[in-house]
Write a protein that holds these residues in place. Sequence first.
Motif, PDB file in Angstrom:
ATOM      1  N   THR A  33       0.806  -1.214   0.000  1.00 14.39           N
ATOM      2  CA  THR A  33       0.000   0.000   0.000  1.00 14.39           C
ATOM      3  C   THR A  33       0.841   1.266   0.000  1.00 14.39           C
ATOM      4  O   THR A  33       1.818   1.368   0.737  1.00 14.39           O
ATOM      5  N   ILE A  34       0.442   2.209  -0.835  1.00  9.77           N
ATOM      6  CA  ILE A  34       1.037   3.545  -0.837  1.00  9.77           C
ATOM      7  C   ILE A  34       0.041   4.479  -0.166  1.00  9.77           C
ATOM      8  O   ILE A  34      -1.077   4.655  -0.644  1.00  9.77           O
ATOM      9  N   TRP A  35       0.453   5.070   0.950  1.00  7.92           N
ATOM     10  CA  TRP A  35      -0.409   5.963   1.715  1.00  7.92           C
ATOM     11  C   TRP A  35      -0.136   7.391   1.253  1.00  7.92           C
ATOM     12  O   TRP A  35       0.982   7.898   1.360  1.00  7.92           O
ATOM     13  N   LEU A  36      -1.170   8.047   0.741  1.00  5.98           N
ATOM     14  CA  LEU A  36      -1.048   9.405   0.214  1.00  5.98           C
ATOM     15  C   LEU A  36      -1.535  10.407   1.254  1.00  5.98           C
ATOM     16  O   LEU A  36      -2.691  10.384   1.660  1.00  5.98           O
ATOM     17  N   LEU A  37      -0.640  11.280   1.678  1.00  5.99           N
ATOM     18  CA  LEU A  37      -0.966  12.288   2.672  1.00  5.99           C
ATOM     19  C   LEU A  37      -0.783  13.660   2.027  1.00  5.99           C
ATOM     20  O   LEU A  37       0.341  14.057   1.698  1.00  5.99           O
ATOM     21  N   GLY A  38      -1.879  14.374   1.808  1.00  2.00           N
ATOM     22  CA  GLY A  38      -1.773  15.672   1.157  1.00  2.00           C
ATOM     23  C   GLY A  38      -3.127  16.346   1.037  1.00  2.00           C
ATOM     24  O   GLY A  38      -4.171  15.704   1.126  1.00  2.00           O
ATOM     25  N   LYS A  39      -3.107  17.648   0.826  1.00  7.17           N
ATOM     26  CA  LYS A  39      -4.334  18.425   0.689  1.00  7.17           C
ATOM     27  C   LYS A  39      -5.054  18.075  -0.614  1.00  7.17           C
ATOM     28  O   LYS A  39      -4.443  17.584  -1.572  1.00  7.17           O
TER      29      LYS A  39
END
Length: 369
Positions: A33-39
Amino acid sequence: MNPFFKKIYQYINPLVNPDLEPAASKWQSQLPTIWLLGKTGAGKSSLVQSITNNSAIAVGNGFQPCTQSSAIYRYPDTNPLLAFLDTRGLAEASYDPEEDIAACQHQSHALLIVMKAEEPEQSDVLNALRKIRKSGAIKQLLVVHTGILSLSDTDERDRAIGYNQSQVESAWQGALESVMVDFSPEHGNPAGLEALQIALEEMLPILYLLVDEKAHQTREEANFSQLKREVMWYAGIAGASDAILAVGLVSVPAIQGKMLHSLASQYGIEWDKQRFSEFAGLLGTSFAIQYLSKLGLRQVVKLIPFYGQTVGSATAAALSYGSTYAIGRAACKYLYFISRGEPVSEQEIKQAFQQALSTVKGLHEKNEK
């Protein structure tokens, strides 16, 4: 026919198709899994499109609710190999990353902090990052600075990127690797994609197999590239099932048999005893002995208290993933030549198997570092 080969042949041509759903569900629950953290608007959907090399897909509509504040997108839709977790609730003051961490903790994963270069206001992202750091559960991070070409002045661009990078490193309390990309079509071809892909492959080695787009030297290699995802999916569920106590001895050969049956149908070939004996013979009789002994040994190791449920199961999963992928690769080469009525080289089949096995072994060792 050798009793071992006869048993596997029966798996390839079962009277009743084996139920792969439990193993498939296990694999899907632990997808890399690639966890995307961003607005919102930072370029996360464009990033997913670039990684999957499928710009036509409506990624935004593909995400499904996963936790109270996040959504997950599994790729491909059928027989998924990879997942993307998008944190949607950052703006909520009560955001708690514990659920998102739990959603990733059983998988090989990478956390991507996605920040638009021209946006210095990143308080929601930074607050979430501080909470994630305190958990101590996330080790692999990459800062992705997006929209870099929207700042035409290079000095201004460098200052903006440097400021956002310093904000992230201050929140994380340590230096972090970063890449700079731009997905905007008005700026021509996407910029920085190669650097992004290299960085992600280091963090999540399965991407090397999934998105490898190197030039194919032969028609057979080009043909295998069309079937590689299917082989990877069978390898994934074989590894997932082998991680379960006392299950792999039965399930792994059944999954591999189902894979061989499916691959043969893709080439318009039907396995018969003579053809399967030939394929098994090309792999060599030593392969059968090693395969059976290693599979049995892995199941015994898993019975050892504590060690068997941790190191033993993890090793069994990795070995079953690798052997399944290698068998699938060798089978595709064999079936390709058979479908064209061309002679099959024992050396080529063995080489295909060993190269595939070595590749997966290398990726696993890199992932363990």
